[in-house]
Design an enzyme around this catalytic site. Structure first.
Site, mmCIF file in Angstrom:
data_model
loop_
_atom_site.group_PDB
_atom_site.id
_atom_site.type_symbol
_atom_site.label_atom_id
_atom_site.label_comp_id
_atom_site.label_asym_id
_atom_site.label_seq_id
_atom_site.Cartn_x
_atom_site.Cartn_y
_atom_site.Cartn_z
ATOM 1 N N LYS A 98 5.206 1.398 -16.708
ATOM 2 C CA LYS A 98 6.070 2.087 -15.735
ATOM 3 C C LYS A 98 6.184 1.182 -14.511
ATOM 4 O O LYS A 98 5.263 1.078 -13.706
ATOM 5 C CB LYS A 98 5.435 3.431 -15.349
ATOM 6 C CG LYS A 98 6.388 4.502 -14.896
ATOM 7 C CD LYS A 98 7.099 4.299 -13.582
ATOM 8 C CE LYS A 98 6.319 4.407 -12.319
ATOM 9 N NZ LYS A 98 7.112 4.007 -11.133
ATOM 10 N N GLU B 220 -5.993 -2.528 -9.116
ATOM 11 C CA GLU B 220 -5.816 -3.635 -8.157
ATOM 12 C C GLU B 220 -5.126 -3.034 -6.954
ATOM 13 O O GLU B 220 -3.942 -2.682 -7.028
ATOM 14 C CB GLU B 220 -4.926 -4.732 -8.743
ATOM 15 C CG GLU B 220 -5.501 -5.438 -9.940
ATOM 16 C CD GLU B 220 -6.771 -6.188 -9.659
ATOM 17 O OE1 GLU B 220 -7.111 -6.417 -8.479
ATOM 18 O OE2 GLU B 220 -7.449 -6.542 -10.626
ATOM 19 N N CYS C 178 -0.904 -8.271 -1.721
ATOM 20 C CA CYS C 178 -2.187 -7.602 -1.504
ATOM 21 C C CYS C 178 -3.221 -8.561 -0.924
ATOM 22 O O CYS C 178 -4.147 -8.145 -0.259
ATOM 23 C CB CYS C 178 -2.679 -6.993 -2.816
ATOM 24 S SG CYS C 178 -2.639 -8.144 -4.182
ATOM 25 N N GLU D 173 -3.801 -1.714 6.090
ATOM 26 C CA GLU D 173 -2.902 -2.677 5.457
ATOM 27 C C GLU D 173 -1.458 -2.427 5.899
ATOM 28 O O GLU D 173 -0.930 -1.333 5.749
ATOM 29 C CB GLU D 173 -3.003 -2.546 3.931
ATOM 30 C CG GLU D 173 -2.235 -3.626 3.204
ATOM 31 C CD GLU D 173 -2.334 -3.492 1.690
ATOM 32 O OE1 GLU D 173 -2.243 -2.351 1.197
ATOM 33 O OE2 GLU D 173 -2.500 -4.523 1.021
#
Ligand code: NDP
Length: 503
Positions: free
Chosen positions: A182, A258, A292, A393
């Site tokens: 997906k 992750e 990331c 973040e």
């Protein structure tokens, strides 16, 4: 929904080797982040489509050509996939750029490098082997089998869709698993092109790889909760990852995650200054900070702070913003409108917290022919590690500069965070390089370089940055089950009422 331009390309999902519309017949538009214009229609799949895809993957896992294929033949198939990615690398990179707005130079480097994952895990496919154990029982022959876990569900984000899907797909196929993918609603096209140009042409049996497109809550969750899925591999935000982990736990699936990061890039005064300046810039402004592993916390030793910031700002100022499909562009647009708003929100938060904006600090004027989702490369100094701009973040071109005194102070600041994905260290001292590498709580530590990845090196996070590892030998374990087999070659089965422990 705005009017659909007649020129929009229409994509279909890929289930059981066939191109299909969503069962509901619904579609949504995908936008080119540079122009801000829709360019393709994507099927809006839901639970029903996910169920069809998972059942197809389960059938392909249990019967047909896939389970009958030798491990050596599977390895050959993976190498065929590698060759086809290589053949179509330029086209696949162009589709990525059109859908996620990242630079063609970076996307092309990714698609050119991606075949290595399929070559590497193709080579590994027939080296997956169990073991014979000299068990402590006379007359018993015992061995360990390594078996594929079964159907895997992959959930992929928008920042590097093909690469992040490939990192999962290559070891999963080598292990003998089947897969339902997906992709992010913002970037479905490259995986569908990959299915057409690579997977179909390589003649991967139907049902082995399926792609269902759609929204996270509507198509992603049913994949995570489906009882026939044995493993979920997810890349994305930490909050979504926590939800995925929670949902998957209810049916005891294997999970790898992750997730996000707030990686420290630590510069000591004994570094090669110009190298460290380049490393700091590429650590945060490459990929418009939408990675990331962005080095979003720049830790500068106080003895070189001012000189370093001066050089940093001077170099960052020269960044060429613009059309990501041009090889000369250095910073592209932000990929999604929510991400754009989030970045600008964090810039306001940083200003409100008292950080000093020494570069950028807001939206950039649209480049010629471009849409509006550009943010100026932004640098804040005077950041304290407790501030939100240092702890959370941003996933954008926003750098927080934090001063430190000595090695001890650098370690304390680097580790004082919920995340633990990557870290950079710039020093010429061998002792310091190894000491810092050991003391930083992160899945990857780079010394005198930043953002390097390879199919050979494990990748993953400590703490809130994730679970499990991708790449390298370790990744394949995530797609395998271990089975112990006991064969009694002696007489009788022993006393039926007593467990057969060692005597
Ligand atoms: P998300 O975590 O929301 O999305 C990642 C993937 O998960 C997408 O395919 C998304 O689908 C899907 N998803 C969303 N909700 C669910 C759910 N409830 N169940 C199952 N799947 C779901 O990340 P975003 O793309 O929105 O980005 C948000 C943040 O994530 C970024 O700001 C960044 O911090 C981080 N991120 C980290 C990445 C990394 O490499 N570690 C990569 C990308 C983002 P859909 O897109 O349709 O919502």
């Amino acid at each position: 929904m705005p009017d659909i331009p007649a020129t929009l390309k229409t994509y279909q999902a890929h289930i059981d080797g066939k191109w299909v519309d969503a069962a509901s017949g619904k579609t949504f538009q995908t936008i080119n982040p540079y122009t801000g214009e829709p360019w393709a229609l994507i099927p809006e799949c839901d639970k029903e489509d996910v169920d069809r895809a998972v059942r197809a993957a389960a059938r392909a896992f249990e019967s047909g050509p896939w389970p009958g294929m030798t491990q050596t033949a599977r390895g050959r198939l993976l190498r065929r996939i590698a060759a086809l990615i290589e053949k179509h690398a330029q086209h696949l990179a162009e589709i990525e750029v059109r859908d996620n707005g990242k630079l063609i130079s970076e996307m092309h480097a990714q698609t050119k490098y991606l075949p290595e994952w399929f070559n590497y895990y193709g080579g590994l496919a027939d080296k997956i082997q169990g073991a014979v154990v000299p068990v402590d029982r006379p007359d018993h022959f015992t061995y360990i089998l390594k078996e594929p876990v079964g159907v895997c569900g992959f959930i992929i984000p928008w920042n590097s869709p093909l690469m992040l899907a490939g990192w999962k797909l290559a070891p999963a196929l080598a292990a003998g698993c089947t897969v339902v993918i997906k992709p992010s609603e913002f970037t479905s096209a490259s995986l569908l092109e990959f299915m057409r140009l690579v997977i179909q042409e390589a003649e991967v049996p139907p049902g082995v790889i399926n792609v269902v497109t759609g929204y996270g809550a509507v198509a992603g969750e049913p994949l995570v909760t489906h009882p026939l899925v044995s493993k979920v591999a997810f890349t994305g935000g930490t909050l979504t990852g926590a939800r995925v982990n929670e949902l998957a736990a209810k049916t005891f699936k294997k999970v790898s995650l992750e997730l996000g990061g707030k990686s420290p890039n630590i510069v000591f005064d004994d570094c090669v200054l110009d190298d460290a300046v380049s490393g700091a810039i590429s650590g945060i402004f490459a990929a418009t900070g939408q990675t990331c592993i962005a080095g979003s916390r720049l830790l500068l030793q106080e003895t070189i702070h001012d000189k370093f910031v001066e050089k940093l700002v001077a170099m960052a100022k020269t960044a060429r913003l613009g059309d990501p499909s041009l090889p000369t562009t250095q910073v592209g647009p932000v990929t999604t409108p929510p991400q754009y708003r989030k970045i600008l929100g964090y810039i306001d938060i940083a200003k409100g917290e008292g950080a000093k904006c020494v570069l950028g600090g807001g939206p950039a004027p649209a480049a010629e022919g471009g849409g509006t989702y550009f943010v100026k490369p932004t640098i804040f100094t005077g950041v304290e590690n407790r501030m939100r701009i240092a702890q959370e973040e941003v996933f954008g071109p926003v750098l927080s500069v934090i001063k430190f005194k000595d090695e001890e102070d650098a370690v304390r600041i680097a580790n004082d965070i919920a995340y633990g994905l990557g870290a950079g260290v710039w020093t010429q001292s061998v002792r310091r390089a190894h000491t810092m590498a050991r003391r930083i709580k992160a899945g990857t530590v780079w010394v005198n370089t930043y953002r390097a990845v390879s199919f050979l090196m494990p990748f993953g996070g400590y703490k809130a940055s994730g679970l499990g590892r991708e790449n390298g030998m370790e990744a394949i374990e995530g797609y395998l089950q271990t089975k112990s087999v006991w064969i009694n070659n002696g007489p009788g089965g022993g006393n039926p009422f007593i467990m057969k422990t060692a005597s």
